[in-house]
Design a protein around this motif. Sequence first.
Motif, mmCIF file in Angstrom:
data_model
loop_
_atom_site.group_PDB
_atom_site.id
_atom_site.type_symbol
_atom_site.label_atom_id
_atom_site.label_comp_id
_atom_site.label_asym_id
_atom_site.label_seq_id
_atom_site.Cartn_x
_atom_site.Cartn_y
_atom_site.Cartn_z
ATOM 1 N N VAL A 180 -30.654 27.755 -3.118
ATOM 2 C CA VAL A 180 -30.913 28.907 -2.422
ATOM 3 C C VAL A 180 -31.136 29.979 -3.450
ATOM 4 C CG1 VAL A 180 -30.069 30.684 -0.761
ATOM 5 C CG2 VAL A 180 -29.210 28.280 -0.559
ATOM 6 N N GLY A 181 -32.388 30.402 -3.672
ATOM 7 C CA GLY A 181 -32.842 31.493 -4.605
ATOM 8 C C GLY A 181 -33.811 30.606 -5.548
ATOM 9 N N ASP A 215 -36.220 30.605 -0.476
ATOM 10 C CA ASP A 215 -36.069 31.764 -0.897
ATOM 11 C C ASP A 215 -36.759 32.776 0.073
ATOM 12 O OD1 ASP A 215 -36.769 34.520 -2.465
ATOM 13 O OD2 ASP A 215 -36.040 33.111 -4.013
ATOM 14 N N PRO A 234 -32.969 35.215 4.971
ATOM 15 C CA PRO A 234 -32.024 34.908 4.070
ATOM 16 C C PRO A 234 -30.910 33.901 4.726
ATOM 17 C CG PRO A 234 -32.309 37.303 3.667
ATOM 18 C CD PRO A 234 -33.170 36.922 4.960
ATOM 19 N N ILE A 279 -26.290 27.721 -5.420
ATOM 20 C CA ILE A 279 -26.516 29.312 -4.934
ATOM 21 C C ILE A 279 -27.253 30.034 -6.229
ATOM 22 C CG2 ILE A 279 -25.513 31.365 -4.262
ATOM 23 C CD1 ILE A 279 -25.686 29.007 -1.870
ATOM 24 N N THR A 314 -28.953 33.240 -5.790
ATOM 25 C CA THR A 314 -29.331 34.606 -5.103
ATOM 26 C C THR A 314 -29.358 35.798 -6.211
ATOM 27 O OG1 THR A 314 -26.983 34.681 -4.637
ATOM 28 C CG2 THR A 314 -28.487 33.745 -2.874
ATOM 29 N N GLU A 358 -25.102 38.815 -6.637
ATOM 30 C CA GLU A 358 -25.091 38.540 -5.164
ATOM 31 C C GLU A 358 -24.570 37.353 -4.649
ATOM 32 O OE1 GLU A 358 -26.357 40.524 -2.728
ATOM 33 O OE2 GLU A 358 -28.157 41.729 -3.784
ATOM 34 N N ALA A 387 -26.503 35.262 -10.220
ATOM 35 C CA ALA A 387 -25.385 35.073 -8.899
ATOM 36 C C ALA A 387 -23.920 34.680 -9.566
ATOM 37 C CB ALA A 387 -25.879 33.946 -7.972
#
Length: 736
Positions: free
Chosen positions: A402-403, A426, A476, A492, A494, A654, A682
Motif C-alpha cells: 500500500v503506497g 496507491d 485510500p 504499508i 504510506t 502516516e 511510514a
Amino acid sequence: MARDPRFDILFTPLKIGPKTIRNRFYQVPHCNGAGTNSPGMNMAHRGIKAEGGWGAVNTEQCSIHPECDDTLRITARIWDQGDMRNLRAMVDHVHSHGSLAGCELFYGGPHAPGLETRTIARGPSQYNSEFGTVPGCPGFTYNHAADKDELLRLQQQYVDAALRARDTGFDLVNVYGAHAYGPMQWLNPYYNRRTDEYGGSFENRARFWIEVLEKIRRAVNDDVALVTRCAVDTLYGRTGLELEEDGLKFIEMASPYLDLWDVNIGDIAEWGEDAGPSRFYQIGHENDWIRHIKQATSKPVVGVGRYYDPEKMLQVVSSGIIDIIGAARPSIADPWLPRKIDEGRIDDIRTCIGCNVCISRWEMGGVPFICTQNATAGEEYRRGWHPEKFEPAKSEHDVLIVGAGPAGSECARVLMERGYTVHLVDSRDKVGGYVNDVATLPGLAEWSFHRDYRETQLQKLLKKNKKSQLVLGRKPMTADEILNYGASRVVIATGSHWSTTGVNFMTHDPIPGADASLPHVLTPEQVFEGKKAVGKRVMIINYDSYYMAPSLAEKFARAGHEVTVATVCGLAAYMDYTLEGANMQRLIRGLGIKVLGETGCSRVEEGRVELFNIWGDGYKREYKGAGHLPRSENATHTWHECDTVILVTGRQSEDSLYRELKARKDEWEKNGITDVFVIGDAEAPRIIADATFDGHRLAREIEDEDPQHQKPYKREQRAWGTAYNPGENPDLEWRV
C-alpha cells in the motif's frame, strides 16, 4: 538485444601508453566510504563496475604518506605492504572482468588535517585550508612551507607510492592534481607565493609537478600508464588558474610525460563546481572548458560532466571534445551502465539524479556512502547485494503493498524481480509518491528520474508476471479492505506528511496558532496541491535542514512574492554536504529572499507571526526551584507582518493504517495474512535514498526470521588478539 551501431565508438578500445582500455568508459576516482580498511567493500563495489562494463575502474584518492591523512573522512591509503594487500583485492577483482585498475595518488597539504596521524603536511607556502577539513570548520588546519630538502622528500613520496601501486598490480597511476590537491598547490598562484625556482613564473610554479611526473616515469618505466588529474581552471579568475593562461600551457608542457589526461574544473572549497548537483548543473556542464584541451595535447583525454545519457556520450566523443567518458556518480547509480548500452537496454539504465547524497555521506566523515537511485551501492559486500541479480522467491506468498512512493515502488520492483506476485496500490495517479511533488520544485526536475526508473521497470515486470498488479488512482485503502484483500503479506508504505500545527524538534509541541486548516497557514503538501491562495508576503517557518524551505522560498520569490524565511537551523545546512550550499546561498540572496537566522516562532496569527532569537534566554543558568526555568526569560520576541505562513517544521509518519492492522492482529490468520510490515517514511520520515533502501532491504530479506528489522551485515574488523594481516583471504561470499 544488440547495441545500436551508432554507439560502436563508445566500445572501441584505446591505447593508453602501455595499456589498452577495452572501451571508452572510465570510472574516475571517487570515494565510497571503504578506504583501505574495508577491502571487501572496496573490492565488491569497484568490481561490480568492471563486471558492468566500465573499462577502467579507479580507487578513490589514495593517500601516499601518513602526513596526508584525511581522517575524519574515509579515504584509501598506500603507505605500506598492508595497504597494498588490501588494495590488491580490488585490483584482482577488476582484472577478473577484463578492466584496467587505477590508483589515484593523493597528497592533500593542509586540506588533509592529519587528525589520526597528528602529522603536518608540506606545501609551497604556508596557508590554512579554505576547505572544511573538519566538516563545517574552514581555516582549521595549516601546512608547513617546504624547504628544498622537504620538497625533494615529498617528490620521492610520490615515486615510492607509484612503485607500491605498480607492485600492487595497478595498470594506471594517477597523480592527483585536481580539487586543489597535491601538485596543484605548487602550480596555482593562489597557494604558491614562493620566490625561489619553484615559485613566481608559470615555468617555476609548474616545476614541482613536472619533476614529479619525470621521476615517476623513470621509476615505473612502461610498467604502468601514467595519468594526471588536473583542474584546468580553478574558477577564481586571475587569482587562481585560468584555462587560457596557465591551464592549457600546463597541458602542453606536461603531455610528453603522460599517457592520459584526466581533466576537470574547480577547486576543493567549492568542489560542487566539478561534482555539479542537478539543481544547478546539467549533463556536460564542464564542456565549455574541456572542449579546448585537445588543442594542447595529442594524448587521450578523459572528462566528466555527470554523463548518464548515451546520446550525450556519443556526441562528446564523436566531436572530439574528449576521448573517454569519465564518470563517478553515474557509475554509482548504475554500475552496469556500459553493459546496458552494449546490450541495447538503454531504458533499463538507472539514471543518476544528481542529488549528491552519495557525496553528502563522505562529506560528513566516517560513514559509508549511499545512493538515492541504487540501494545496493555500498552494500555489495556488506549485505551481499548485486544491483542486477536477485535471489529467486522462496515461497508462494503474494504481497500487497500500500503506497507506491520511493519505498513501496522499490519494494515492489525487487519482489517482482525475485518472482513474487505483488499487488501495488496507491491513491495517486502515478508511481513515485512525494517525489512527484518534489520534482516540481525549482531545480529538482531531474529527481523525477528516481520515479521514472521504477515506473519503467514495474511496467516491464508486470508484462512478465501476469498475476501481479499495479493499481493507481483508487481511494485510500482501509484496514477492512486490506484484511479482506486476500494477500498473505502486507507492506504499508504510506509515507509521511509535514506537521499541520508546527510540531518541531525544539519543542516537540505545536506552535500556538499554527493551524493548516486556516486559509493563511499552509504545509508544503498544501502548496503542491495549490488549493489555497498565497498572499504577497510569505513567511516560511523553518525547522528543517534540507531542501524544502529554500526550494519553496525560491519558488515564491520567482513568482513575485516577498519571501522571508525564519529558520532555527542554518538554511539548507545539509546542502553544504551535497555541495549545493554555496550556490543556494547565492541564489537566495540574489532573489532578495530575507533570511532570519537562529530564529524560532512562538505564535502565528492572521497577518503576523511572533519570532524570537533562539539564544535570547541568556548564557548563565542558576537553580530556581521546581517550575522555574534555570535561565532568564527570552525577551527577544517580536511580531513580523505577513500574509501567508508556510510551516516547514517537522514530518510525521502516516502510520495509522499500519497501527490499526497491528491492533487487529487476531484477525490476520482467518484472513490468510501471515505478516504486516511498515517501510519508508511510514515507519519514520527520512531522505529519499534511505526510504528507497528500506523498501529494497525488506524485499531482499522478506523470508528471514524477522524481516521488519534488518539482519546484521558483514563488518570488516580485526578481533582483539588476532594478528594484523589486512587483506588475507578476502571473503567473496557477496558474489551471486
